[in-house]
Enzyme design. Structure first.
Site, short mmCIF file in Angstrom:
data_model
loop_
_atom_site.label_atom_id
_atom_site.label_comp_id
_atom_site.label_asym_id
_atom_site.label_seq_id
_atom_site.Cartn_x
_atom_site.Cartn_y
_atom_site.Cartn_z
N SER A 90 0.88 -0.93 0.12
CA SER A 90 0.04 0.42 0.03
C SER A 90 0.62 1.23 -0.04
CB SER A 90 -1.01 -0.02 1.62
OG SER A 90 -1.50 0.89 1.12
N TYR A 112 -2.17 5.73 -5.42
CA TYR A 112 -2.79 6.76 -5.01
C TYR A 112 -2.31 7.94 -5.91
CZ TYR A 112 -6.24 4.80 -1.84
OH TYR A 112 -6.50 3.75 -0.69
N THR A 138 -4.93 2.99 -8.10
CA THR A 138 -6.30 3.01 -6.84
C THR A 138 -7.44 4.07 -7.77
OG1 THR A 138 -5.92 1.83 -4.92
CG2 THR A 138 -8.00 2.33 -5.04
N LYS A 202 -7.61 -0.31 -10.13
CA LYS A 202 -8.33 -1.33 -8.81
C LYS A 202 -8.97 -0.35 -8.55
CE LYS A 202 -7.54 -2.67 -4.19
NZ LYS A 202 -8.08 -2.07 -3.69
N HIS A 226 -13.11 -1.64 -2.91
CA HIS A 226 -12.91 -1.40 -1.84
C HIS A 226 -12.49 -2.19 -0.60
CE1 HIS A 226 -9.83 2.42 -1.65
NE2 HIS A 226 -9.90 1.83 -0.39
#
Length: 330
Positions: A90, A112, A138, A202, A226
């Site tokens: 992440s 992100y 994402t 994603k 999510h």
């Protein structure tokens, strides 16, 4: 684990309808097994973007592993490596990608895209330098989901001493992860100019977005809501998967996360069009209970459960799992 932190990992957005729906959707589905297929010993190996894996079960990107266990993300990576699979790191990890990579095993990196394009590029280059083999972008977070458990618990920031280490800039300052409502396909095209890593999007639920992902040259699609943490009321991922897989038509790999708890869930997802699945909360629970070894055991148990289900359903390899093996419960 601190109950507030346990709530952070377990919770979803709003009334948590989508969180519950991800699980309930699997309860509505049944396996229609084939017999006399002479499967012998099953072969669960899979290859994604040139990396051979022992299992089609990957570790989904989740934040703040140091809240679950002192080993943090590095322990999760160690467990995933021992189980022969990929961990997706992440962007909001509490350990830097370099330290996580030192634990060994193949890694992908979740991103992100930030409004600061130069900083985004620098994060991507860090992930590349650490050896990450793919970039998971994402795309379902133009704004932050309203997570009411965290609001009730007043959990709005990490405890002192912890930070999102992949958000440190060249000055050493830790930046805030910004959700960006201006993000569009053009920004993903910019990522192509920054990196040669495979790009997966994603957060795809609508088949039209899956088509656009392929048309814009994305290398993979991850069907995800999510974990029910963004739009409460969104469709369950296993319900969205068949239309997305049909639209993609095997032009790029399709992965799915959300609600996967047993090997039978993995079997259903693979039968309905996924090339692999990702699991998040079960891995965090295993990390909290047993560190790296706990993660390894949970992933190996899930893989063994899949192997057993495949034997009973009449499939030797994941590629032999087809939609006709799944029915909706009456």
């Amino acid at each position: 684990m601190n109950p507030v932190h346990a709530d952070f990992f377990a919770g979803g957005a709003g009334e948590e309808r989508t969180l519950r729906g991800n699980l309930a959707a699997y309860d509505r589905l049944r396996i229609v097994p084939r017999v006399l297929r002479a499967t012998g010993e099953r072969d669960l190996r899979t290859t994604l973007f040139g990396t051979g894996l022992s299992t089609p079960v990957l570790v989904a990107p989740t934040a703040f592993h140091l809240l679950a266990h002192p080993g943090g993300e590095a322990a999760t990576a160690e467990g995933a490596a021992a189980a022969g699979t990929v961990m997706v790191v992440s962007m909001a990890a509490t350990q830097p990608v370099e330290a996580i990579a030192a634990a060994g095993g193949p890694l992908w990196f979740q991103l992100y895209p930030q409004p600061d394009l130069a900083f985004t590029a620098a994060v991507v280059k860090r992930a590349e330098a650490a050896g990450c083999r793919a970039l998971v972008v994402t795309v379902d977070s133009p704004v932050f989901g309203r997570r009411e458990r965290d609001l009730r618990n007043r959990f709005t920031d990490l405890p002192d001493g912890l930070a999102c280490e992949n958000m440190r800039d060249a000055t050493g300052r830790v930046r805030t992860v910004e959700m960006d409502a201006t993000l569009g396909w053009d920004r993903l095209a910019r990522l192509r100019e920054v990196t040669g890593l495979p790009l997966l999007v994603k957060g795809i639920l609508h088949p039209a977005d899956a088509r656009l992902a392929v048309e814009h040259g994305m290398d993979g699609v991850i069907v995800s809501n999510h974990g029910g943490r963004q739009l409460d009321g969104a469709i369950a991922t296993i319900d969205a998967l068949p239309a997305v897989a049909e639209t993609v038509g095997r032009r790029v790999p399709v992965l799915v996360d959300g609600g996967i708890r047993r090997g039978t869930d993995v079997l259903i997802a693979l039968a309905l069009g996924a090339d692999a699945v990702l699991v998040g909360r079960p891995v965090l629970e295993a990390l909290a209970a047993g560190g790296a070894r706990g993660v390894q055991r949970r992933l190996e148990r899930l893989t063994a459960d899949l192997d057993h289900a495949m034997a009973l359903a009449g499939a030797k390899r994941p590629a032999e799992l087809t939609p006709d093996l799944v029915a909706v419960a009456g």
